[in-house]
Design a protein around this motif. Structure first.
Motif, PDB file in Angstrom:
ATOM      1  N   THR A 341       0.768  -1.057   0.033  1.00  8.70           N
ATOM      2  CA  THR A 341       0.068  -0.042  -0.014  1.00  8.70           C
ATOM      3  C   THR A 341       0.879   1.466  -0.053  1.00  8.70           C
ATOM      4  O   THR A 341       0.560   2.243  -0.718  1.00  8.70           O
ATOM      5  CB  THR A 341      -0.952   0.023   1.224  1.00  8.70           C
ATOM      6  N   ILE A 425      -8.634   2.855   2.488  1.00  4.87           N
ATOM      7  CA  ILE A 425      -7.906   1.557   2.298  1.00  4.87           C
ATOM      8  C   ILE A 425      -8.168   0.900   3.742  1.00  4.87           C
ATOM      9  O   ILE A 425      -7.276   1.210   4.676  1.00  4.87           O
ATOM     10  CB  ILE A 425      -6.323   1.585   1.793  1.00  4.87           C
ATOM     11  N   PHE A 457     -11.382   0.780  -0.785  1.00  2.00           N
ATOM     12  CA  PHE A 457     -10.503  -0.216  -1.256  1.00  2.00           C
ATOM     13  C   PHE A 457     -10.450  -1.683   0.013  1.00  2.00           C
ATOM     14  O   PHE A 457     -10.303  -1.262   1.201  1.00  2.00           O
ATOM     15  CB  PHE A 457      -9.078   0.129  -1.507  1.00  2.00           C
ATOM     16  N   ILE A 492      -4.916  -1.450  -6.323  1.00  2.00           N
ATOM     17  CA  ILE A 492      -4.882  -0.119  -5.773  1.00  2.00           C
ATOM     18  C   ILE A 492      -4.440   0.938  -6.818  1.00  2.00           C
ATOM     19  O   ILE A 492      -5.026   2.160  -7.013  1.00  2.00           O
ATOM     20  CB  ILE A 492      -3.766  -0.160  -4.552  1.00  2.00           C
TER      21      ILE A 492
END
Length: 751
Positions: A341, A425, A457, A492
């Motif tokens: 990430t 996220i 996400f 992502i």
């Protein structure tokens, strides 16, 4: 762990298949599994539709045509070995509609080449599955969706692995008791989405088969067939770009294209089928399709579908952006999820323009913002972010989504000259998700300026993906997910790119105001992004106009309008295409509103259209074809009397209701315990481990009650007959131990 166990079972099966003898006249030697040095981590996972023989008794492994007369093998395989079956034909049919949805059908024939003709084994099917039809001598099977409550009627269990998702795209199904040497015909169907990038639509279908499923003889015909039908849904020209297999164009019309590949091959396809095309148009365009409902449709209102394309011009202006990235930093994210990430976030920040501004909020039980205010996306600021990641962006206990989300919305509350957005996220689920949705809904409704877009996400299987979908729908944003660690970075990046490429915002449709009883999906229309087309569908009553005017705000904050021509949908199963979108939306709303009525609606739509949902399960049915043939022969010999009823088809019998293959509504307990995303479930203990543990506990308890002197006194008073019985019992236990050892050695497949 399920993947590792599956690969181990396949490896053992390939070792067992070395026992097969193909005769002296074979033209091709039996294929060998890849050597140990060339094995990748996913070597034995299915790369396309595969069928395996489930072998518990290694003694049944033999060529049903040419017995090898090898020495008898003792013991059993626990867990069972999986021998990949030889495939004699395969065909792939692809129907692409509206530059959005693809329906895939794979049909093939496999032979149980590794089991004696006098023996039977279960066969296990692996692949992407929404519906299955299976034909074997004397029986035929098919799957059908049923209401989840029907699980109470389970009978004749097929095994613990039925309905198991080996991966989010690999489903396992067991076919019970198939004779050795049998040919098994299977037809499998599923649906997937087209991908869009840089003005091109693309799709990739699993169609790569390992060498060991190729029959060893050249005399056995092997036919491969691929048919592709493209229905763009508009009058625009379709330009083909890339195709993986040598396809020939069979038909080209304004509203459809057809391609075909068919060939006899020596070995099966070793690469997935891929195809890409473009629709040349520099500006925003689209069309509206109308269709009447079918007789069986539970909703008898007419159907409409708006299909809007962003155009292929690369010099289009996008909105200036104010982005707050809200990142989960709980302990469950540690390792690859968080590192991936951070890497994707750094790449996204480098793509921002100097007129864009951003902030980052890391959250676990508390929040850790990069800055107390929005920062300009300069090179110096991005370098500060990289340093901040190393010192402040660390894992912690808890998952407080509400606190982080409220802080992000507060930072964007006064935005006027840019498009504000929140990108969240997370890999976890929390108890106050419905309250969070209500709070966000209330917050956005009270804002007078441009409302922040909320993009979400989800990572893994423990987060509530329907909560994240609901948040995105409320915030006119996009939702994306990665169920496996390897997919996190690409997914992502796709979300970041889509969210940051808005072309048309706050869209309205003038035609909808003139219709009666209108329902639109989704309720809050998302923005049009340059990274993909937009599908807006719904139901209505009344007369639809010939042209629909779409208007919205562009990057310079002025109004932009485009006219969409209205046509009747011809040859396009609009009801089925839109059912998937509607089922997802209704499921999210049913969870949010806790509505039984919406759950029932989802259930009915799921069963009617054959689309898996959270409120339905897949059931396996069997029809005895042998009985049908016997009855027809008997009735040929004896003509039916006047009063006899007409011939009746044999009724299918439900064999098993399989496990629900939905993604569920999150796991709050796993989130609270900071368990890493559910890519691999914990491996259950082996049977031997359970026995050893039980025996150890038993001995420990016995030792607690007995001492050495007690044992001596008991033995001194024991009669001769009792001593003989005790000695025989101990000898028997020792023999069982030797058999267990031999079983383990034999079943491992070692020569």
């Amino acid at each position: 762990m399920a993947q590792e166990s599956f690969m181990e079972a396949v490896e053992e099966g390939l070792k067992l298949s070395k026992r097969l003898y193909y005769g002296k006249d074979r033209s091709i030697a039996p294929p060998r599994p890849p050597p140990p040095m060339s094995k990748s981590p996913n070597t034995y996972l299915p790369t396309a539709v595969m069928l395996y023989a489930v072998v518990t008794d290694p003694a049944v492994v033999d060529n049903p045509d040419i017995p090898s007369y090898q020495p008898y093998v003792y013991g059993r395989c626990d867990p069972p070995a999986l021998i990949p079956l030889h495939m004699s034909r395969v065909s792939l049919e692809i129907d692409s509609y509206l530059d959005d949805t693809v329906f895939v059908t794979v049909a093939g024939e496999w032979r149980v080449h590794c089991v004696m003709g006098s023996k039977t084994v279960d066969c296990r099917l692996a692949g992407s599955i929404h519906s299955v039809e299976i034909d074997i001598p004397r029986k035929s099977y098919y799957t059908q969706l049923v209401a989840s409550e029907d699980k109470r009627d389970e009978e004749n269990a097929l095994g613990a692995d039925d309905g198991l998702l080996l991966r989010p795209d690999i489903f396992l199904l067991t076919i019970p008791q198939v004779d050795g040497g049998t040919n098994v015909s299977i037809k499998i169907s599923w649906s997937q989405k087209l991908l869009y990038h840089d003005g091109e639509f693309s799709l990739c279908i699993p169609f790569s088969f390992p060498e060991y499923v190729t029959p060893p003889s050249k005399k056995i015909p092997k036919r491969e067939r691929i048919q592709l039908n493209v229905h763009p849904g508009s009058d625009s020209e379709v330009v083909c770009k890339i195709v993986s297999h040598p396809m020939k164009e069979r038909k080209r019309q304004v509203d459809s294209l057809s391609f075909l590949y068919e060939s006899d091959v020596l070995s099966w396809s070793s690469m997935d089928f891929s195809f890409s095309y473009s629709v040349p148009c520099s500006h925003i365009s689209g069309s509206v399709l109308l269709q009447s409902p079918s007789v069986d449709d539970i909703d008898q209102r007419d159907i409409f579908c708006m299909h809007i394309l962003p155009g292929s011009r690369r010099d289009k202006k996008v909105f200036p952006r104010k982005i707050v990235y809200v990142i989960d930093t709980s302990r469950s994210m540690q390792g690859k999820p968080l590192e991936t990430t951070k890497r994707a976030l750094c790449d996204a920040l480098s793509e921002l323009n100097p007129r864009d501004s951003f902030n980052i909020i890391g959250f676990n039980g508390d929040i850790s913002p990069f800055s107390l205010s929005m920062k300009i996306a300069s090179r110096e600021t991005i370098e500060e972010v990289v340093q901040w990641f190393g010192t402040n962006f660390v894992e912690g206990e808890g998952t407080n989504i509400s606190l982080a989300l409220n802080k992000a919305l507060e930072m964007l509350s006064d935005t006027r000259d840019a498009l504000p957005m929140v990108i969240m996220i997370t890999d976890g689920a929390v108890e106050d998700e419905r309250r969070i949705c209500n709070d966000v809904k209330s917050h956005l409704s009270n804002m007078k300026s441009i409302c922040p877009r909320i993009h979400t996400f989800g990572i893994g299987l423990y987060c509530n993906h329907y909560f994240l979908r609901m948040l995105a729908m409320i915030g006119r944003g996009f939702y994306e997910a990665a169920y496996e660690t390897d997919a996190i970075e690409t997914r992502i990046q796709r979300l970041f790119s889509t969210a940051s490429s808005t072309l048309l915002a706050n869209m309205t449709f003038d035609a909808l105001d003139e219709l009666n009883d209108v329902e639109i999906y989704p309720t809050s229309v998302p923005d049009l992004s340059s990274e993909g087309p937009l599908i807006i569908s719904g139901r209505y009553k009344g007369d639809f106009p010939e042209v629909v005017k779409v208007s919205g705000i562009v990057a310079d904050m002025t109004r932009y309008e485009v006219d969409l021509k209205v046509n009747k949908a011809k040859g396009i199963p609009l009801e089925r295409i839109l059912a998937l979108q509607q089922i997802i939306i209704y499921t999210s709303e049913a969870w949010f509103l806790e509505s039984k009525q919406l759950q029932t609606k989802v259930e009915n739509m799921s069963i009617q259209n054959g689309i898996v949902s959270e409120y339905t399960s897949m059931a396996l049915f069997v029809t005895e074809t042998l009985k049908k043939e016997a009855d027809s022969e008997a009735k040929k010999k004896k003509s039916p009397s006047k009063g006899e009823a007409a011939d009746k088809e044999p009724k299918p019998k439900k064999v098993k209701v399989l496990k629900n293959i939905g993604i569920g509504f999150g796991n709050v307990k796993a989130t609270a315990e900071n368990i890493s995303p559910g890519f691999n479930e914990p491996k259950p203990p082996e049977a031997a481990e359970i026995i050893v543990k039980a025996a150890s506990d038993c001995c420990t308890r016995m030792c607690g009650y007995c001492c050495c002197m007690c044992c001596i006194e008991i033995c001194s008073k024991m009669s001769n007959q009792c001593a003989i019985v005790l000695t025989q019992a101990c000898t028997a236990l020792a023999c069982f131990g030797c058999l267990e050892c031999c079983s383990a050695i034999c079943c491992s497949g070692n020569d």
